[in-house]
Enzyme design. Structure first.
Site, PDB file in Angstrom:
ATOM      1  N   GLU A 166      38.455  39.537  41.086  1.00 52.44           N
ATOM      2  CA  GLU A 166      39.162  39.950  39.866  1.00 52.44           C
ATOM      3  C   GLU A 166      39.950  41.230  40.112  1.00 52.44           C
ATOM      4  O   GLU A 166      40.336  41.934  39.205  1.00 52.44           O
ATOM      5  CB  GLU A 166      38.168  40.074  38.705  1.00 52.44           C
ATOM      6  CG  GLU A 166      37.511  41.422  38.494  1.00 52.44           C
ATOM      7  CD  GLU A 166      36.484  41.804  39.578  1.00 52.44           C
ATOM      8  OE1 GLU A 166      36.499  41.211  40.676  1.00 52.44           O
ATOM      9  OE2 GLU A 166      35.703  42.725  39.323  1.00 52.44           O
ATOM     10  N   ASP A 184      38.840  32.229  34.527  1.00 52.78           N
ATOM     11  CA  ASP A 184      40.067  31.852  35.253  1.00 52.78           C
ATOM     12  C   ASP A 184      41.301  32.040  34.362  1.00 52.78           C
ATOM     13  O   ASP A 184      42.353  32.514  34.812  1.00 52.78           O
ATOM     14  CB  ASP A 184      39.987  30.390  35.711  1.00 52.78           C
ATOM     15  CG  ASP A 184      39.005  30.219  36.870  1.00 52.78           C
ATOM     16  OD1 ASP A 184      38.568  31.251  37.431  1.00 52.78           O
ATOM     17  OD2 ASP A 184      38.680  29.061  37.220  1.00 52.78           O
TER      18      ASP A 184
HETATM   19  N1  LIG Z   1      36.083  33.071  36.642  1.00 54.94           N
HETATM   20  C1  LIG Z   1      36.211  33.664  37.810  1.00 54.94           C
HETATM   21  N2  LIG Z   1      35.375  34.680  38.118  1.00 54.94           N
HETATM   22  C2  LIG Z   1      35.552  35.340  39.317  1.00 54.94           C
HETATM   23  C3  LIG Z   1      36.538  34.977  40.236  1.00 54.94           C
HETATM   24  N3  LIG Z   1      36.450  35.820  41.320  1.00 54.94           N
HETATM   25  C4  LIG Z   1      35.415  36.698  41.055  1.00 54.94           C
HETATM   26  N4  LIG Z   1      34.887  36.400  39.843  1.00 54.94           N
HETATM   27  C5  LIG Z   1      33.797  37.042  39.163  1.00 54.94           C
HETATM   28  O1  LIG Z   1      34.144  38.371  38.871  1.00 54.94           O
HETATM   29  C6  LIG Z   1      32.958  39.090  38.630  1.00 54.94           C
HETATM   30  C7  LIG Z   1      33.079  40.493  39.128  1.00 54.94           C
HETATM   31  O2  LIG Z   1      31.979  41.180  38.613  1.00 54.94           O
HETATM   32  P1  LIG Z   1      31.624  42.620  39.034  1.00 54.94           P
HETATM   33  O3  LIG Z   1      32.104  42.908  40.428  1.00 54.94           O
HETATM   34  O4  LIG Z   1      30.176  42.820  38.747  1.00 54.94           O
HETATM   35  O5  LIG Z   1      32.490  43.531  38.070  1.00 54.94           O
HETATM   36  P2  LIG Z   1      32.661  43.576  36.498  1.00 54.94           P
HETATM   37  O6  LIG Z   1      31.738  42.721  35.776  1.00 54.94           O
HETATM   38  O7  LIG Z   1      34.122  43.336  36.205  1.00 54.94           O
HETATM   39  O8  LIG Z   1      32.269  45.063  36.237  1.00 54.94           O
HETATM   40  P3  LIG Z   1      33.211  46.279  36.426  1.00 54.94           P
HETATM   41  O9  LIG Z   1      34.156  46.025  37.555  1.00 54.94           O
HETATM   42  O10 LIG Z   1      32.298  47.460  36.744  1.00 54.94           O
HETATM   43  O11 LIG Z   1      33.937  46.470  35.152  1.00 54.94           O
HETATM   44  C8  LIG Z   1      31.824  38.308  39.273  1.00 54.94           C
HETATM   45  O12 LIG Z   1      30.979  37.771  38.252  1.00 54.94           O
HETATM   46  C9  LIG Z   1      32.541  37.200  40.006  1.00 54.94           C
HETATM   47  O13 LIG Z   1      31.806  35.987  39.941  1.00 54.94           O
HETATM   48  C10 LIG Z   1      37.386  33.891  39.889  1.00 54.94           C
HETATM   49  O14 LIG Z   1      38.295  33.527  40.630  1.00 54.94           O
HETATM   50  N5  LIG Z   1      37.195  33.290  38.671  1.00 54.94           N
END
Ligand SMILES: Nc1nc2c(ncn2[C@@H]2O[C@H](COP(=O)(O)OP(=O)(O)OP(=O)(O)O)[C@@H](O)[C@H]2O)c(=O)[nH]1
Length: 510
Positions: A431, A404
């Site tokens: 993200e 976060d």
């Molecule tokens: N801490 C936090 N994590 C989030 C939030 N929204 C999404 N995520 C996390 O963001 C991550 C996205 O992971 P992936 O879509 O696998 O992408 P990545 O690990 O960034 O891999 P690449 O995009 O290929 O670089 C997931 O683990 C979600 O749980 C949030 O608001 N807060």
């Protein structure tokens, strides 16, 4: 449809409920009070009858019984009895007069022998001797066979000589040898008895009457010429077995009675049910007045509240309209404060609904709206989609709270760079972020985006994260649909990811 506050309605309902509650309470209280008062009058009336019977009449009966028994034992001597009728009656008459003078409850004293002679005081003229038939016709005359009884009371009868209604108590005179000499009788003073009963003050207006065992009236409190006599014959047996209290539906009257032990007399006090109810009502009136006053006070309070409430409401509405709630009193200043707070809350809510709560960037809803607006207004703009690289690893390694922090940090970094420029950052989802570059060439947008990327990458984190990078796709709007543009830019972001991340892929113009 506008929903009204309905405050006045609520006040009306509250007042109406209070009104109804008072009426319902009044109904129950008055009803139960009426029953209690009714019951207490019944008890008072029963006590009245038993007090008159035991304290006055029983006492009188005991006194005359005692007197007749002691007199009869005096007259029991043979000489006295024979002297009285055949020799010297004066001394006997003197004694009889002595008894009379000491006994206001006795009207006449009679001494009779078995042969039909009798002496009576008071009597007109001198000693009168009557024929046996006359004396034996009297109901109190007791022949030898009846002489076992000590004291007897007659039914009321019309005296042959005086022609007035009479009740006589009599006792046999037995001489010292055990022979039956004759009868001593006292006529009870019914006029005196009537007078005494008339003088009674019953608790409720009604009639007091003393009845014989067969239901004949011995004495009553009725003084007028045409006395309103109640029919006791039909209810006599009911009265006798009632145990002291009887209500006759037919006459709509309450009868309180007392049965004597000696003479089988019945003292009856009867009250019209209507009179009893009137009394109960008049007693209940105080409570009714109390409730009426309460209702009037409530009504007054209701009107007062209503008139002032309307005025206050009109004031409030006026001030809400003008938005100038100054100069109000205590209550009003609280209210004005509340109005201001509501406005601030309203503004805050509007802001919240446009922004993402975690990062402070505008949210997806704002993004969709702004994108449509740009297209609708045909404004020149470029769109960038950004995705943090390996964000899952950051989350997994340092926890979601740190994740976060990274999201917030990235937005802060980009906002700082875009602040003076025509670029706005949105949280697109998870993200992923979007930036709309308004009214600047794609080239300039690309430069700003690169500044953001480098800024984020070089940002130092308090946590032990080495570097945070993001990949981005950038595209210029060429009049296509929003979805088409998004798909194109998303494809470029995908390319950037596949090309090794931490880079921006743009169109040829960039
Ligand atoms: N801490 C936090 N994590 C989030 C939030 N929204 C999404 N995520 C996390 O963001 C991550 C996205 O992971 P992936 O879509 O696998 O992408 P990545 O690990 O960034 O891999 P690449 O995009 O290929 O670089 C997931 O683990 C979600 O749980 C949030 O608001 N807060």
């Amino acid at each position: 449809m506008t929903k009204t506050l309905g405050l006045s309605k609520k006040i009306h309902y509250s007042l109406l409920s209070a009104f109804m509650a008072i009426i319902a309470t009044a109904f129950f209280v008055i009803d139960s009070q009426k029953k209690t008062i009714h019951k207490s009058y019944i008890n008072i009336s029963r006590n009245f009858v038993s007090n008159v019977a035991t304290l006055y009449l029983n006492n009188m009966i005991d006194v005359v019984e005692e007197k007749i028994i002691s007199a009869s034992s005096k007259f029991g001597g043979d000489d006295i009895f024979n002297n009285a009728f055949y020799h010297d009656s004066h001394s006997v008459l003197a004694h009889m007069m002595f008894i009379m003078s000491k006994s206001p409850e006795i009207n006449a004293v009679i001494l009779a022998d078995t042969r039909g002679h009798y002496l009576r005081v008071p009597e007109k003229g001198s000693i009168v001797k009557k024929t046996p038939q006359q004396i034996q016709q009297r109901p109190w005359f007791i022949d030898e066979a009846n002489s076992q009884h000590r004291v007897q009371f007659t039914e009321p009868y019309k005296d042959l000589i005086t022609q007035v209604s009479t009740v006589t108590l009599s006792t046999p005179v037995i001489n010292s040898h055990g022979f039956f000499n004759g009868v001593l009788a006292f006529d009870i003073n019914l006029a005196q008895l009537n007078k005494n009963i008339e003088r009674l003050l019953p608790p409720v207006e009604g009639n007091v009457v003393l009845l014989s065992d067969t239901g004949k009236v011995i004495a009553d409190d009725i003084v007028d010429e045409t006395p309103e006599r109640h029919d006791f014959q039909t209810i006599l047996s009911e009265l006798k077995k009632s145990g002291g209290l009887y209500y006759d539906e037919h006459q709509d009257r309450w009868f309180f009675s007392y049965r004597f032990d000696g003479p089988k007399w019945l003292l009856v006090y009867s009250v019209e049910n209507r009179a009893l109810n009137e009394l109960v009502w008049s007693e209940s009136q105080k409570v009714i007045y109390g409730f009426v006053i309460s209702l009037l006070i409530l009504l007054f309070f209701g009107f007062y509240l209503k008139s002032h409430w309307d005025k206050t409401l009109i004031n409030i509405i006026g001030h809400i309209k003008t938005g100038a709630p100054d100069g109000w009193g205590n209550l009003e200043s609280l209210l004005s404060q509340e109005i201001n707070n509501t406005r601030e809350r309203e503004a805050a809510l509007t802001a919240e609904s446009a922004h993402d709560a975690l990062t402070g960037a505008l949210n997806r809803r704002s993004f969709d709206k702004d994108l449509q607006q740009h297209i609708a207004e045909n404004r020149m703009f470029s769109l960038a989609l950004l995705d943090i690289d390996n964000f899952k690893t950051i989350n997994d390694s340092f926890g979601h709270l740190v994740g976060d922090v990274v999201l917030r940090g990235m937005v802060a970094e980009c906002k700082a760079i875009l602040a003076q420029e025509k670029g706005t950052i949105y949280r697109y989802g998870g993200e992923e972020f979007a930036i709309i570059f308004s009214e600047i060439p794609e080239q300039q947008a690309w430069q700003l985006l690169e500044q953001c990327r480098l800024g984020v990458r070089s940002r130092e984190w308090r946590e032990d994260i080495s570097a945070v990078t993001f990949s981005a796709g950038l595209g210029r709007w060429n009049g296509e649909e929003a979805q088409a543009l998004i798909a194109q830019v998303d494809a470029r972001l995908y390319q950037a990811k596949h090309a090794g991340k931490d880079q921006t892929v743009a169109g040829n113009a960039a």
